[in-house]
Scaffold this motif. Structure first.
Motif, short mmCIF file in Angstrom:
data_model
loop_
_atom_site.label_atom_id
_atom_site.label_comp_id
_atom_site.label_asym_id
_atom_site.label_seq_id
_atom_site.Cartn_x
_atom_site.Cartn_y
_atom_site.Cartn_z
N TYR A 84 24.45 -16.07 -38.57
CA TYR A 84 23.06 -15.62 -38.52
C TYR A 84 22.84 -14.43 -37.58
O TYR A 84 22.20 -13.46 -37.97
CB TYR A 84 22.09 -16.77 -38.20
CG TYR A 84 20.66 -16.30 -38.13
CD1 TYR A 84 19.99 -15.91 -39.29
CD2 TYR A 84 19.99 -16.18 -36.93
CE1 TYR A 84 18.69 -15.44 -39.25
CE2 TYR A 84 18.69 -15.70 -36.87
CZ TYR A 84 18.05 -15.34 -38.03
OH TYR A 84 16.77 -14.86 -37.99
N PRO A 85 23.38 -14.45 -36.35
CA PRO A 85 23.15 -13.29 -35.47
C PRO A 85 23.65 -11.97 -36.09
O PRO A 85 22.99 -10.94 -36.00
CB PRO A 85 23.92 -13.63 -34.19
CG PRO A 85 23.97 -15.13 -34.20
CD PRO A 85 24.10 -15.52 -35.65
N MET A 86 24.81 -12.03 -36.75
CA MET A 86 25.36 -10.84 -37.39
C MET A 86 24.47 -10.41 -38.57
O MET A 86 24.16 -9.22 -38.72
CB MET A 86 26.79 -11.12 -37.89
CG MET A 86 27.46 -9.93 -38.51
SD MET A 86 29.17 -10.27 -39.00
CE MET A 86 28.90 -11.07 -40.58
N VAL A 87 24.06 -11.38 -39.38
CA VAL A 87 23.19 -11.09 -40.52
C VAL A 87 21.86 -10.52 -40.02
O VAL A 87 21.36 -9.53 -40.57
CB VAL A 87 22.97 -12.36 -41.38
CG1 VAL A 87 21.88 -12.15 -42.42
CG2 VAL A 87 24.28 -12.79 -42.05
N GLN A 88 21.32 -11.11 -38.97
CA GLN A 88 20.04 -10.65 -38.41
C GLN A 88 20.16 -9.22 -37.89
O GLN A 88 19.27 -8.41 -38.11
CB GLN A 88 19.59 -11.59 -37.28
CG GLN A 88 18.20 -11.30 -36.79
CD GLN A 88 17.14 -11.42 -37.88
OE1 GLN A 88 16.99 -12.46 -38.47
NE2 GLN A 88 16.45 -10.35 -38.16
N ASP A 89 21.27 -8.91 -37.22
CA ASP A 89 21.49 -7.54 -36.75
C ASP A 89 21.48 -6.56 -37.92
O ASP A 89 20.88 -5.49 -37.85
CB ASP A 89 22.83 -7.41 -36.01
CG ASP A 89 22.77 -7.96 -34.59
OD1 ASP A 89 21.66 -8.23 -34.10
OD2 ASP A 89 23.85 -8.14 -33.99
N LEU A 90 22.13 -6.95 -39.00
CA LEU A 90 22.17 -6.10 -40.21
C LEU A 90 20.76 -5.92 -40.79
O LEU A 90 20.34 -4.81 -41.10
CB LEU A 90 23.11 -6.74 -41.25
CG LEU A 90 23.23 -6.02 -42.58
CD1 LEU A 90 23.81 -4.63 -42.40
CD2 LEU A 90 24.08 -6.83 -43.53
N LEU A 91 20.03 -7.03 -40.90
CA LEU A 91 18.68 -6.97 -41.47
C LEU A 91 17.73 -6.11 -40.64
O LEU A 91 16.82 -5.49 -41.18
CB LEU A 91 18.10 -8.38 -41.63
CG LEU A 91 18.81 -9.28 -42.66
CD1 LEU A 91 18.19 -10.66 -42.67
CD2 LEU A 91 18.81 -8.67 -44.04
N ASP A 92 17.98 -6.06 -39.33
CA ASP A 92 17.14 -5.24 -38.44
C ASP A 92 17.22 -3.75 -38.80
O ASP A 92 16.35 -2.98 -38.42
CB ASP A 92 17.55 -5.43 -36.97
CG ASP A 92 17.11 -6.78 -36.43
OD1 ASP A 92 16.27 -7.45 -37.07
OD2 ASP A 92 17.63 -7.17 -35.36
N HIS A 93 18.27 -3.37 -39.51
CA HIS A 93 18.46 -1.96 -39.88
C HIS A 93 17.92 -1.65 -41.27
O HIS A 93 18.02 -0.51 -41.73
CB HIS A 93 19.95 -1.59 -39.82
CG HIS A 93 20.51 -1.68 -38.44
ND1 HIS A 93 20.39 -0.65 -37.52
CD2 HIS A 93 21.16 -2.67 -37.81
CE1 HIS A 93 20.97 -1.02 -36.39
NE2 HIS A 93 21.44 -2.23 -36.53
N LEU A 94 17.38 -2.64 -41.95
CA LEU A 94 16.91 -2.46 -43.33
C LEU A 94 15.39 -2.47 -43.41
O LEU A 94 14.74 -3.15 -42.61
CB LEU A 94 17.45 -3.59 -44.22
CG LEU A 94 18.97 -3.72 -44.29
CD1 LEU A 94 19.34 -4.93 -45.13
CD2 LEU A 94 19.60 -2.47 -44.84
N PRO A 95 14.84 -1.78 -44.40
CA PRO A 95 13.38 -1.86 -44.59
C PRO A 95 13.01 -3.25 -45.13
O PRO A 95 13.81 -3.89 -45.82
CB PRO A 95 13.10 -0.77 -45.63
CG PRO A 95 14.39 -0.55 -46.33
CD PRO A 95 15.48 -0.89 -45.36
N SER A 96 11.83 -3.69 -44.80
CA SER A 96 11.34 -4.99 -45.28
C SER A 96 11.30 -5.02 -46.80
O SER A 96 10.95 -4.02 -47.44
CB SER A 96 9.95 -5.26 -44.72
OG SER A 96 9.38 -6.38 -45.37
N GLN A 97 11.64 -6.15 -47.37
CA GLN A 97 11.58 -6.34 -48.82
C GLN A 97 10.38 -7.20 -49.21
O GLN A 97 10.26 -7.63 -50.35
CB GLN A 97 12.88 -6.99 -49.32
CG GLN A 97 14.12 -6.15 -49.06
CD GLN A 97 14.06 -4.81 -49.76
OE1 GLN A 97 13.94 -4.74 -50.98
NE2 GLN A 97 14.14 -3.73 -49.01
N ASP A 98 9.48 -7.42 -48.25
CA ASP A 98 8.32 -8.27 -48.50
C ASP A 98 7.44 -7.78 -49.65
O ASP A 98 6.76 -8.56 -50.30
CB ASP A 98 7.47 -8.42 -47.23
CG ASP A 98 8.16 -9.27 -46.17
OD1 ASP A 98 9.26 -9.80 -46.44
OD2 ASP A 98 7.61 -9.39 -45.07
#
Length: 114
Positions: A84-98
């Protein structure tokens, strides 16, 4: 706070898994919203078996977890996963898909699987 580390082989497997645009988008959405397969089918305009295959791979890797609500299975990001921490770090660099969920809501396709 000590940063968690993931073995290089495991990290490579997770990154390979998230190298698929559909799975990466699913994980991004699941970071803030729980969803069922039917919502992803409508969102990605893919068949239920294809979506289930993507979910299964994420689940097998421990990135995604599931909860049963009656006949429905609701998927969420597994925040207890060692990845999760690694995935979360990656997601922090992406635009929201909401916005994809918002589009479903506007089309009346956002499902409340209760």
């Amino acid at each position: 706070m000590k940063k968690s580390t993931v073995e290089i082989d495991k990290a490579a497997n997770i990154l390979k898994l998230l190298g698929d645009k559909t799975r990466l988008t699913m994980v991004s959405i699941l970071d803030n919203h729980d969803c069922c397969v039917c919502e992803f089918v409508a969102m990605f305009k893919m068949s239920q078996p294809a979506i289930s295959q993507h979910i299964r791979k994420l689940k097998d890797a421990g990135v995604v977890g599931e909860t049963r609500k009656g006949q429905w299975i609701i998927y969420a990001l597994n925040k207890d996963s060692e990845y999760y921490p690694m995935v979360q770090d990656l997601l922090d660099h992406l635009p929201s898909q909401d916005y994809k969920l918002k589009e479903l809501e506007e089309q009346g396709l956002r499902i409340s699987c209760d």
